[in-house]
Scaffold this active site. Structure first.
Site, PDB file in Angstrom:
ATOM      1  CG  ASN A  11      -1.727   1.215   1.423  1.00 28.11           C
ATOM      2  OD1 ASN A  11      -1.774   2.061   0.538  1.00 28.11           O
ATOM      3  ND2 ASN A  11      -2.390   1.326   2.562  1.00 28.11           N
ATOM      4  CE  LYS A  13      -0.113   2.979   4.828  1.00 26.41           C
ATOM      5  NZ  LYS A  13       0.053   3.000   6.283  1.00 26.41           N
ATOM      6  CG  HIS A  97      -5.782   1.599   5.218  1.00 20.56           C
ATOM      7  ND1 HIS A  97      -5.333   2.500   6.142  1.00 20.56           N
ATOM      8  CD2 HIS A  97      -4.775   0.708   5.025  1.00 20.56           C
ATOM      9  CE1 HIS A  97      -4.095   2.164   6.501  1.00 20.56           C
ATOM     10  NE2 HIS A  97      -3.738   1.081   5.835  1.00 20.56           N
ATOM     11  CD  GLU A  99      -2.830   5.079   6.997  1.00 20.22           C
ATOM     12  OE1 GLU A  99      -2.804   5.173   5.753  1.00 20.22           O
ATOM     13  OE2 GLU A  99      -1.908   4.542   7.650  1.00 20.22           O
ATOM     14  CD  GLU A 169      -3.245  -2.725   7.151  1.00 21.33           C
ATOM     15  OE1 GLU A 169      -2.112  -2.890   6.689  1.00 21.33           O
ATOM     16  OE2 GLU A 169      -3.921  -1.714   6.920  1.00 21.33           O
ATOM     17  N   GLY A 175       2.843   1.808  10.886  1.00 27.53           N
ATOM     18  CA  GLY A 175       3.811   2.898  10.792  1.00 27.53           C
ATOM     19  C   GLY A 175       4.511   3.209  12.105  1.00 27.53           C
ATOM     20  CB  SER A 215       5.578  -2.431  11.833  1.00 25.82           C
ATOM     21  OG  SER A 215       5.173  -1.112  12.189  1.00 25.82           O
TER      22      SER A 215
HETATM   23  P1  13P Z   1       3.259   0.026   7.675  1.00 25.50           P
HETATM   24  O1  13P Z   1       3.767  -1.234   7.027  1.00 25.50           O
HETATM   25  O2  13P Z   1       4.014   1.241   7.253  1.00 25.50           O
HETATM   26  O3  13P Z   1       3.144  -0.135   9.170  1.00 25.50           O
HETATM   27  O4  13P Z   1       1.761   0.261   7.131  1.00 25.50           O
HETATM   28  C1  13P Z   1       0.841  -0.767   7.180  1.00 25.50           C
HETATM   29  C2  13P Z   1      -0.363  -0.368   6.409  1.00 25.50           C
HETATM   30  O5  13P Z   1      -1.120   0.509   6.810  1.00 25.50           O
HETATM   31  C3  13P Z   1      -0.605  -1.045   5.118  1.00 25.50           C
HETATM   32  O6  13P Z   1      -1.890  -0.787   4.653  1.00 25.50           O
END
Ligand code: 13P
Length: 252
Positions: A11, A13, A97, A99, A169, A175, A215
């Site tokens: 992803n 983003k 997601h 976010e 997730e 992150g 992560s």
């Molecule tokens: P990270 O791998 O940066 O923690 O992000 C995970 C994520 O949100 C994938 O959709």
């Protein structure tokens, strides 16, 4: 036992212009050209989908989008439809997601409608679920997931959901560098699979791919993939460089 082909998904983003995305995708295509037994997907920003689709055509890498609208078309400024995504070469789409839930008002109800739009357009939906740190600490992990899965998939029958992928997730692991331990992840994956089994059917539950995200790095993917109910990964930060992402793809 059903053989679930692992999926390693990236992803991207809100990173990379179209030309930067094309460059990374090109490197990735070369690095994973000889892989077998694993599905690979990258989800760049909307503006990069069309040019990246040309780079990944006829390669091991599939293309996904990070979001979609539930209507086919209409006066929805700033939104994008399933048909626009398939016309840009997408095969997958992320839905719900954390976010999007946290910053853009995504709810289990909008997630539910978006899954229908994706399925109608023959896109493979990747339904993202997960608890926050506070929810985990107050013992609500399973009830939160229960609600996200049950409302997200309300009104569907097993035959609808053969192409659905779920990504677990935990919000506290995204992150942050804090990965859920593989035991923590396995416990939740097993819970989600049992939820699919009781809500829909054992056959659907057995065949459904459940990815872990939060992560994921080249250094922890092998341990995670060893667990029986972890069928792949949804990778953020470590998917932005072709080198680290290809190492994750080659986890075994
Ligand atoms: P990270 O791998 O940066 O923690 O992000 C995970 C994520 O949100 C994938 O959709």
């Amino acid at each position: 036992m059903v053989n679930r082909i692992p999926l390693i998904a990236g992803n991207w983003k809100m990173f990379k212009t179209a030309s930067e995305a094309v460059e990374t995708a090109g490197q990735l295509v070369d690095l994973v050209a000889d892989t077998t037994g694993v599905d690979i997907m990258i989800a760049p920003a909307f503006t990069a989908l069309d040019p990246v689709s040309k780079v990944v055509a006829d390669s091991r890498v599939g293309l996904g989008a990070q979001n979609l609208h539930w209507e086919k078309q209409g006066a929805y400024t700033g939104e994008i439809s399933a048909q626009m995504l398939t016309a840009s070469g997408c095969r997958y789409v992320l839905i719900g997601h954390s976010e999007r839930r946290q910053y853009f008002g995504e709810t289990d109800d909008t997630v539910n409608r978006k899954i229908r739009a994706a399925l109608d357009a023959d896109l493979l939906p990747v339904l993202c679920v997960g608890e926050t740190e506070g929810e985990r600490e107050s013992g609500q992990t399973f009830s939160v997931l229960d609600k996200q899965v049950k409302i997200g998939l309300q009104g569907y029958v097993p035959q609808d959901l053969g192409s659905l992928i779920i990504a677990y997730e935990p919000v506290w692991a995204i992150g942050t560098g804090k990965t859920a331990s593989r035991e923590q992840a396995q416990e939740v994956h097993q819970y989600i699979r049992s939820l699919i089994e009781t809500t829909f059917s054992p056959a659907l539950a057995g065949a459904m791919r459940i990815l872990y995200g939060g992560s994921v790095k080249p250094g922890n993917i092998t341990d995670l993939m060893d667990m029986p109910d972890i069928d792949g990964a949804l990778v953020g930060g470590a998917s932005l460089e072709a080198d680290s992402f290809s190492q994750i793809v080659k986890f075994n």
